[in-house]
Motif scaffolding. Structure first.
Motif, PDB file in Angstrom:
ATOM      1  N   ARG A   1      60.876  18.707  53.011  1.00  0.00           N
ATOM      2  CA  ARG A   1      61.940  19.724  52.997  1.00  0.00           C
ATOM      3  C   ARG A   1      63.291  19.122  53.371  1.00  0.00           C
ATOM      4  NH1 ARG A   1      64.093  23.005  57.054  1.00  0.00           N
ATOM      5  NH2 ARG A   1      64.999  24.970  56.322  1.00  0.00           N
ATOM      6  N   GLN A   2      63.308  18.265  54.374  1.00  0.00           N
ATOM      7  CA  GLN A   2      64.574  17.681  54.805  1.00  0.00           C
ATOM      8  C   GLN A   2      65.129  16.707  53.771  1.00  0.00           C
ATOM      9  OE1 GLN A   2      66.537  18.546  57.251  1.00  0.00           O
ATOM     10  NE2 GLN A   2      65.106  20.127  57.884  1.00  0.00           N
ATOM     11  N   ALA A   3      64.258  16.040  53.038  1.00  0.00           N
ATOM     12  CA  ALA A   3      64.725  15.157  51.963  1.00  0.00           C
ATOM     13  C   ALA A   3      65.445  15.965  50.889  1.00  0.00           C
ATOM     14  CB  ALA A   3      63.548  14.396  51.356  1.00  0.00           C
ATOM     15  N   ARG A   4      64.902  17.110  50.559  1.00  0.00           N
ATOM     16  CA  ARG A   4      65.528  17.972  49.550  1.00  0.00           C
ATOM     17  C   ARG A   4      66.869  18.503  50.055  1.00  0.00           C
ATOM     18  NH1 ARG A   4      65.750  23.341  48.840  1.00  0.00           N
ATOM     19  NH2 ARG A   4      64.288  23.739  50.534  1.00  0.00           N
ATOM     20  N   LEU A   5      66.905  18.944  51.306  1.00  0.00           N
ATOM     21  CA  LEU A   5      68.154  19.483  51.850  1.00  0.00           C
ATOM     22  C   LEU A   5      69.225  18.406  51.971  1.00  0.00           C
ATOM     23  CD1 LEU A   5      66.799  21.852  54.654  1.00  0.00           C
ATOM     24  CD2 LEU A   5      67.901  22.517  52.510  1.00  0.00           C
ATOM     25  N   PHE A   6      68.823  17.198  52.341  1.00  0.00           N
ATOM     26  CA  PHE A   6      69.785  16.097  52.488  1.00  0.00           C
ATOM     27  C   PHE A   6      70.551  15.889  51.184  1.00  0.00           C
ATOM     28  CE2 PHE A   6      70.957  11.584  52.672  1.00  0.00           C
ATOM     29  CZ  PHE A   6      71.524  11.489  53.930  1.00  0.00           C
ATOM     30  N   ASP A   7      69.828  15.813  50.078  1.00  0.00           N
ATOM     31  CA  ASP A   7      70.476  15.640  48.771  1.00  0.00           C
ATOM     32  C   ASP A   7      71.276  16.878  48.382  1.00  0.00           C
ATOM     33  OD1 ASP A   7      69.514  13.093  48.441  1.00  0.00           O
ATOM     34  OD2 ASP A   7      67.896  13.648  47.073  1.00  0.00           O
ATOM     35  N   LEU A   8      70.727  18.046  48.647  1.00  0.00           N
ATOM     36  CA  LEU A   8      71.403  19.289  48.283  1.00  0.00           C
ATOM     37  C   LEU A   8      72.754  19.401  48.981  1.00  0.00           C
ATOM     38  CD1 LEU A   8      71.270  22.102  46.894  1.00  0.00           C
ATOM     39  CD2 LEU A   8      70.177  22.949  48.979  1.00  0.00           C
ATOM     40  N   TYR A   9      72.784  19.126  50.284  1.00  0.00           N
ATOM     41  CA  TYR A   9      74.044  19.216  51.021  1.00  0.00           C
ATOM     42  C   TYR A   9      75.057  18.199  50.505  1.00  0.00           C
ATOM     43  CZ  TYR A   9      71.539  22.078  54.482  1.00  0.00           C
ATOM     44  OH  TYR A   9      70.812  23.056  55.118  1.00  0.00           O
TER      45      TYR A   9
END
Length: 278
Positions: A187-195
């Motif tokens: 989940r944090q990998a996805r959010l990192f790129d999204l942000y």
């Protein structure tokens, strides 16, 4: 700002400052060989990050460095003609800050203290109080430290201050509460790129995102360094491996192109927003 090569690093750093300096020297040398004028190193590149975000051990914290510590001067000397941003734990006397500094061979160009602290950091660090853009030889920059970029107001404040490039320095781990079997599913990998992509696109600026790799204590870091264009497109990336993401971009021209029809900063309606957003 003319065309510049921008580098964002994914690398591991720990408590040994001499080890960290050697790694920084190698990354600066690699970036110089790639023709980079700007290099963004991770948060906590001097001294490493916290080993445990849930229960930080007060006896095992990163070394706290004064803002004028000679080790920062050594990085500035290594930077020489380049602009280099990096993170460290700042000794503020009665307080400690998660901080970033931007240097060149001429000295310190800009500073930032992390404003938004996740739960574990509150026990260790005091929050900074502002977001300030500053002039450098490669144009006007602003810095964010990992959790800062979760909040749209952070990057927006820097863009309104004239920043054309956002340097996002991170020690961003995989999910602590919901570990995924593969990093790509985290989940944090996805959010990192999204942000990263969203902050660039919504402000129509260039963003260079660095991050730590490897493990420290119970923390496993994502890597995923990248350079993002003002349309939110990823121009270069490291994925989860250590290395450099380097992209060549005419920053002013690409920002002008992104803002040719839709100019997000000019088209805001502050009077309609809650919470004092400007």
């Amino acid at each position: 700002m003319s065309t510049v090569r921008i580098g964002a690093a994914a690398a591991h750093f720990g408590r040994d400052l001499e080890f960290d300096l050697a790694r920084i020297a190698k990354l600066i040398d690699d970036a110089r060989r790639a023709g980079a004028g700007l290099l963004v190193l991770p948060d906590a590149a001097l001294g490493g990050y916290l080993a445990d975000l849930r229960h930080p051990d007060p006896d095992a914290l990163p070394p706290a460095l004064a803002p004028d510590d000679p080790v920062i001067g050594r990085v500035a000397a290594l930077a020489a003609e380049m602009v280099v941003c990096l993170g460290y734990s700042e000794d503020g006397g009665q307080k400690r800050y998660n901080a970033a500094v931007c240097v060149s061979g001429d000295g310190v160009l800009g500073r930032h203290r992390k404003v938004h602290l996740p739960a574990g950091e509150v026990a260790v660090y005091s929050p900074g109080e502002s977001f300030d853009a500053f002039d450098t030889p490669v144009g006007k920059l602003g810095m964010l430290i990992d959790y800062d970029k979760t909040f749209p107001e952070s990057a927006r404040s820097l863009a309104l201050g004239g920043a054309e490039v956002l340097a996002c320095l991170s020690a961003w781990p995989t999910s602590i509460t919901n570990r995924a079997p593969r990093m790509a599913q985290d989940r944090q990998a996805r959010l990192f790129d999204l942000y990263d992509q969203t902050r660039a696109a919504e402000n129509q600026v260039v963003l260079a995102s660095s991050n730590q790799t490897g493990s420290l204590g119970g923390m496993r870091f994502l890597g995923q360094a990248k350079v993002v264009g003002p349309g939110g497109d990823i121009l270069a990336r490291t994925w989860s491996k250590a290395g450099l993401a380097v992209a060549e971009i005419d920053v002013t021209a690409e920002i002008d192109r992104a803002r040719r029809v839709l100019r997000h900063l000019d088209e805001r309606r502050p009077s309609a927003y809650r919470g004092g957003a400007e």
